[in-house]
Design an enzyme around this catalytic site. Structure first.
Site, short mmCIF file in Angstrom:
data_model
loop_
_atom_site.label_atom_id
_atom_site.label_comp_id
_atom_site.label_asym_id
_atom_site.label_seq_id
_atom_site.Cartn_x
_atom_site.Cartn_y
_atom_site.Cartn_z
N LYS A 22 28.81 15.78 -7.60
CA LYS A 22 28.88 17.25 -7.64
C LYS A 22 28.17 17.86 -6.44
CE LYS A 22 25.89 19.73 -10.37
NZ LYS A 22 25.19 20.80 -9.65
N ASN A 23 26.92 17.43 -6.23
CA ASN A 23 26.12 18.12 -5.21
C ASN A 23 26.49 17.74 -3.78
OD1 ASN A 23 24.93 19.49 -7.26
ND2 ASN A 23 23.04 18.27 -7.29
N ARG A 92 24.96 27.85 -8.35
CA ARG A 92 23.97 27.99 -7.28
C ARG A 92 24.60 27.75 -5.91
NH1 ARG A 92 18.81 29.79 -5.89
NH2 ARG A 92 18.00 28.46 -4.27
N CYS A 116 21.96 26.88 -13.07
CA CYS A 116 21.15 26.65 -14.28
C CYS A 116 19.85 27.42 -14.19
CB CYS A 116 20.86 25.16 -14.42
SG CYS A 116 22.29 24.19 -14.89
N ARG A 121 14.65 30.78 -8.78
CA ARG A 121 15.34 30.00 -7.73
C ARG A 121 15.64 30.94 -6.57
NH1 ARG A 121 19.79 26.04 -10.36
NH2 ARG A 121 19.54 24.96 -8.37
N PRO A 122 14.59 31.30 -5.80
CA PRO A 122 14.79 32.27 -4.73
C PRO A 122 15.67 31.73 -3.61
CG PRO A 122 12.55 31.38 -4.67
CD PRO A 122 13.21 30.79 -5.86
N ILE A 123 16.16 32.64 -2.75
CA ILE A 123 16.96 32.21 -1.59
C ILE A 123 16.30 32.70 -0.29
CG2 ILE A 123 19.18 31.97 -2.77
CD1 ILE A 123 19.90 34.79 -1.70
N ASP A 124 14.97 32.92 -0.39
CA ASP A 124 14.25 33.45 0.78
C ASP A 124 14.38 32.55 2.01
OD1 ASP A 124 12.77 31.71 -0.96
OD2 ASP A 124 10.98 32.09 0.25
N ASP A 308 16.69 15.95 -11.08
CA ASP A 308 17.92 15.99 -11.88
C ASP A 308 17.99 14.85 -12.90
OD1 ASP A 308 18.65 18.19 -10.46
OD2 ASP A 308 20.06 17.16 -9.15
N ILE A 330 9.40 20.04 -8.92
CA ILE A 330 10.38 20.76 -8.11
C ILE A 330 10.70 22.14 -8.71
CG2 ILE A 330 12.68 20.66 -7.04
CD1 ILE A 330 10.80 18.41 -6.09
N ARG A 400 30.04 21.46 -16.09
CA ARG A 400 29.81 21.84 -14.68
C ARG A 400 29.58 20.60 -13.82
NH1 ARG A 400 25.19 25.65 -13.90
NH2 ARG A 400 25.77 24.97 -11.83
N1 EPU Z 1 13.28 27.22 -3.06
C1 EPU Z 1 12.66 28.37 -2.65
N2 EPU Z 1 13.31 29.17 -1.75
C2 EPU Z 1 14.54 28.88 -1.28
C3 EPU Z 1 15.17 27.70 -1.71
C4 EPU Z 1 14.51 26.88 -2.61
O1 EPU Z 1 11.54 28.67 -3.06
O2 EPU Z 1 15.07 29.67 -0.47
C5 EPU Z 1 12.59 26.35 -4.04
C6 EPU Z 1 13.32 26.33 -5.39
O3 EPU Z 1 12.98 27.45 -6.17
C7 EPU Z 1 12.88 25.04 -6.00
C8 EPU Z 1 12.74 24.14 -4.77
O4 EPU Z 1 12.66 25.00 -3.63
O5 EPU Z 1 11.64 25.19 -6.60
C9 EPU Z 1 13.89 23.16 -4.61
O6 EPU Z 1 15.10 23.86 -4.46
P1 EPU Z 1 16.30 23.32 -3.54
O7 EPU Z 1 16.70 24.42 -2.65
O8 EPU Z 1 15.95 22.00 -2.96
O9 EPU Z 1 17.40 23.10 -4.66
P2 EPU Z 1 18.87 23.67 -4.68
O10 EPU Z 1 19.51 23.51 -3.38
O11 EPU Z 1 18.88 24.99 -5.35
C10 EPU Z 1 19.88 21.34 -5.30
C11 EPU Z 1 20.78 20.81 -6.38
C12 EPU Z 1 20.01 20.77 -7.69
C13 EPU Z 1 18.80 19.87 -7.51
C14 EPU Z 1 17.93 20.39 -6.35
C15 EPU Z 1 16.75 19.51 -6.04
C16 EPU Z 1 22.95 21.57 -5.67
C17 EPU Z 1 24.11 22.44 -5.92
N3 EPU Z 1 21.94 21.69 -6.52
O12 EPU Z 1 19.53 22.65 -5.72
O13 EPU Z 1 20.89 20.17 -8.63
O14 EPU Z 1 18.03 19.88 -8.69
O15 EPU Z 1 18.75 20.49 -5.16
O16 EPU Z 1 17.16 18.23 -5.77
O17 EPU Z 1 22.94 20.77 -4.74
C18 EPU Z 1 21.82 19.80 -10.77
O18 EPU Z 1 22.70 19.12 -10.22
O19 EPU Z 1 21.67 19.84 -12.02
C19 EPU Z 1 20.91 20.59 -9.94
C20 EPU Z 1 20.17 21.59 -10.44
#
Ligand code: EPU
Length: 424
Positions: A22-23, A92, A116, A121-124, A308, A330, A400
């Protein structure tokens, strides 16, 4: 409304072929936006997040066709750079379209992504990286408008945390940006390498993916690879099916699963008393008798123990002999499955980052609800080993990320079926 009905206590026997990741497929689908021409992909899992990405591509004007696990996306003529909030909220990964659209059209309008509920889960990091590359971004009442009037410019990014999504977004923005981009403290997950492989196959100049420093030299344009590109196996789906066998007992061969991506997970199952053998790209698991507790499980970025797989490993540990401590590093709120497992008879104390799981002799079937994707998968694992029947609602979360989970498990002898509930 659909639910899964699982009668526990039947050991699993047989083979399971691992679905595509998926990811990995989601960022690759976003990357198609950068390619003028028809991209062909293989081993795409039939899961609802993939369909959501395909709907986003179609809404942007791409021609998307699919047959089973093969998919073709032709982004030669895009007619929009606007992603509606209903599409953004489905998952996401929709945020990854930001870098791809800025790279292709120099502008986009979108809003905050869904996904989820695992805590904030910020996007800053995504936004500040795009700004650093020259994008002008405004956020008015949640509508994020991005333009790069001068085009994107390569630059140096040093991530405060190796975010998977931010690393992917920067890679997508950088491949056609002017000059060189360097990402320090980049995420190193296998899905990042899959995206790097795809982009290279399209003509991008990327090196270092899989390590903490990724260097990207912008090229004028990307062209689709001549051969279909193969999505890597889903390491978390593989871990889930191993966990199903750990809960239910029996003997399973998990085929085509890239065992190297599971190096942090395999030893935990072994410590629990499961017998695992790696044969090339396959993992054999045999489990009989009661499991033992494991050493403290701390979730980390790759190559550490994946967040995960945290819920998924908690399910078998609920009935192991002894106490296992989990530390979730995480996400802030990723123990929502603990309550549901407790309702099945588990003894779990979760507070903040820590969950303490004291093994009980048995779990019992109950009526429950998936709290999120991996939490829902953990309930499936637990139900397979529980006494009696478990009904799990909220399975749109599970859909999903898992391709036909009930058919996969039925083929290994599990008593599991999908039923459609009448609306009350
Ligand atoms: N974070 C920030 N700011 C940002 C981006 C991330 O503070 O701008 C923080 C998040 O809040 C979190 C940490 O950084 O605490 C890790 O987030 P990351 O960005 O690495 O995760 P993601 O890209 O949102 C992907 C996977 C997740 C998986 C995580 C960690 C996808 C679509 N999702 O999420 O997968 O848990 O990496 O490995 O690739 C799942 O498959 O069930 C799933 C949630």
């Amino acid at each position: 409304m659909q639910k899964l009905v699982i009668e526990g206590g039947t050991p699993l026997f047989g083979e399971i072929i691992t679905q595509g990741a998926k990811n990995a497929v989601l960022p690759v689908l976003a990357a198609c936006v950068l390619c003028e021409g028809k991209v062909m992909l293989r081993n795409c899992p039939c899961i609802s997040d993939r369909y959501a990405s395909a709907r986003i591509l179609s809404a942007l004007g791409a021609k998307v066709t699919a047959e089973g696990n093969s998919l073709a996306a032709d982004c030669s003529d895009l007619s929009s750079d606007d992603i509606s909030s209903s599409l953004m909220k489905t998952m996401r990964s929709s945020i990854i379209f930001m870098g791809a659209l800025l790279g292709r059209t120099g502008k986009c309008t979108l809003c905050y992504p869904g996904g989820c509920n695992l805590g904030p889960r910020p996007i800053d990091m995504h936004i500040s990286a795009m700004r650093k590359m020259g994008a002008v971004i405004s956020d008015e009442y949640g509508v994020i408008s991005c333009t790069a009037p001068e085009g994107l410019k390569g630059c140096r990014h040093s991530l405060s945390f190796p975010s998977v999504g931010a690393t992917e977004n920067i890679m997508l923005a950088a491949v056609t940006a002017e000059g060189e981009t360097v990402i320090s403290n980049a995420a190193r997950e296998p899905e990042i390498c899959c995206l790097g492989d795809f982009l290279r196959a399209c003509g991008a100049k990327i090196s270092g993916d899989g390590g903490g420093r990724i260097a990207i030299e912008g090229v004028k344009k990307l062209t689709p690879p001549p051969e279909p590109f193969e999505i890597i196996p889903d390491r978390i789906a593989a871990a889930t099916y191993i966990s199903c066998a750990a809960c239910a007992g029996g003997e399973l061969l998990i085929r085509d699963c890239a065992p190297a991506h599971l190096e942090a997970v395999i030893p935990v199952f072994e410590q629990m008393g499961c017998r695992l053998r790696v044969f090339g790209s396959n993992i054999y698991i045999y489990k009989k008798g009661r499991l033992k507790a494991a050493d403290t499980i701390r979730t980390m970025v790759y190559p550490g123990f994946p967040t995960d797989a945290q819920a998924i490993l908690m399910a078998p540990l609920c009935t192991a002999e002894g106490t296992t401590v989990f530390v979730e590093n995480i996400f802030e709120n990723r123990y929502r499955h603990a309550d549901a497992l407790c309702r099945m008879g588990a003894d779990i104390r979760a507070e903040g980052k820590v969950a303490v799981v004291t093994g009980v002799p048995h779990l019992y079937g109950t009526v429950t609800e998936a709290p999120d994707l991996r939490g829902g998968a953990a309930l499936v694992c637990a139900a397979l080993g529980a006494m009696g029947t478990t009904e799990i609602s909220g399975i749109s979360y599970i859909d999903r990320g898992y391709e036909e989970i009930e058919q996969v498990l039925s083929s290994a002898g599990a008593k599991i079926s999908r039923m459609t509930e009448e609306k009350q």
